[in-house]
Enzyme design. Structure first.
Site, PDB file in Angstrom:
ATOM      1  CB  SER A 233      -0.971  -0.078   1.234  1.00 58.13           C
ATOM      2  OG  SER A 233      -1.969   0.823   1.293  1.00 58.13           O
TER       3      SER A 233
ATOM      4  CG  ASP B 105      -6.340  -2.928  -4.030  1.00 60.69           C
ATOM      5  OD1 ASP B 105      -6.390  -1.507  -4.037  1.00 60.69           O
ATOM      6  OD2 ASP B 105      -5.582  -3.376  -3.221  1.00 60.69           O
TER       7      ASP B 105
ATOM      8  CG  HIS C 258      -6.083  -1.870  -0.279  1.00 56.90           C
ATOM      9  ND1 HIS C 258      -4.989  -1.819  -1.075  1.00 56.90           N
ATOM     10  CD2 HIS C 258      -5.590  -1.417   0.963  1.00 56.90           C
ATOM     11  CE1 HIS C 258      -4.081  -1.155  -0.662  1.00 56.90           C
ATOM     12  NE2 HIS C 258      -4.364  -1.012   0.634  1.00 56.90           N
TER      13      HIS C 258
END
Length: 312
Positions: free
Chosen positions: A163, A254, A284
């Protein structure tokens, strides 16, 4: 923000995670409580029983007396000239600590016979860009300066992050290439935030779960503080030639899948060896579901990619 329901596209094994995961609405007022909650959760985190050493260290920042806290993890018997993974945790640049990834980092150290350094970089909005990237580069410098003492191979330094940490790992590759001081052999990017520009129009099948567009926009504003530097968002770079080989993984649901697809295509067009895996039915942070088949596959894929990179 997703404009259609995508629950029917979610891997069924991941549905219990969605139903149990608390809603998170980021704001300056909410950050202290969310950060404290993460710290509290980590106190009861189970760790794998592996023959590895883990310790907290402090490395010089290069800015006066300020030091940078890191976690150093390595096998009890580290081989000579071992490879190393320089790791950056996720959390939107506003949350998180290296301890969030400790089980994974311990497994990497044990399975890959490598040293792992995970950086507790400064967080936004208290310290926006370039502060966190200065910490990242300082860690890369420290590894190279201490390579002989640590017993690591300067030619086998991989960077990794998930991330926001993936954003930092990717941008660090640009910094290292442009400055020409230290080499990075491989970039391992897990669901990375690569572009500060959300798709326009947005992809209606992404971003419904866990990490939504409104939270991402808050974090991007807090971290970037208006910057459009490629050292903050790797996709902003005009030239991707000369970057290290890349492994990128992301879920099909995501929020970041479009930018991962676009960045991988640009890497390939720039002659950079790149592997991209898109996991269907995954959103995610899906790897929080540790026993799901998709998570186990992703863990094995990462180990394979890193092992192959270190064998070059």
């Amino acid at each position: 923000m997703s404009t259609v329901s995508t629950r029917h596209l979610v891997d069924p094994e991941l549905l219990p995670l969605l139903d149990s995961f608390p809603a998170m609405n980021l704001s300056p007022e909410a950050l202290p409580a969310i950060r404290a909650g993460i710290t509290g959760m980590l106190t009861s985190q189970p760790l794998p029983d592996l023959q590895v050493e883990k310790r907290e260290i402090f490395i010089p920042s290069g800015e006066g007396d300020r030091s940078i806290r890191c976690l150093l993890i390595q096998p009890l018997a580290l081989p000579a000239k071992a490879p190393v993974i320089l790791h950056f945790h996720g959390g939107g640049h506003v949350l998180g600590t290296p301890e969030m990834n400790l089980p994974q980092l311990m497994r990497w150290a044990a399975r890959l016979d490598c040293l792992v350094l995970s950086v507790d970089y400064r967080l936004a909005p208290e310290t926006p860009f370039p502060g966190p990237m200065d910490d990242a580069y300082a860690a890369l410098r420290w590894l190279n300066e201490m390579a002989d003492e640590l017993g690591i191979d300067r030619a086998r330094v991989a960077v990794s992050g998930e991330s926001a940490g993936g954003a930092m790992a990717a941008s660090l590759c640009h910094m290292a290439r442009d400055r020409g001081e230290y080499a990075i052999a491989f970039q391992h990017l897990e669901m990375p935030r690569l572009d500060d520009r959300l798709p326009d129009p947005p992809n209606p099948f992404t971003g419904e779960f866990i990490w939504r567009a409104e939270n991402s926009e808050f974090c991007r504003a807090a971290y970037l503080a208006g910057s459009t530097s490629p050292y903050a968002s790797a996709a902003r770079a005009d030239d991707l030639t000369g970057l290290p080989p890349a492994y990128i993984m992301v879920g099909a649901l995501d929020l970041f899948v479009d930018e991962c697809l676009a960045y991988t295509a640009r890497l390939i067009r720039a002659g950079v060896p790149a592997e991209l895996i898109v996991y269907p039915g995954c959103f995610h942070g899906f790897r929080i579901a540790g026993e799901a088949a998709a998570t186990k596959r992703a863990d094995n894929d990462s180990l394979r990619a890193l092992s192959k990179a270190f064998a070059r």
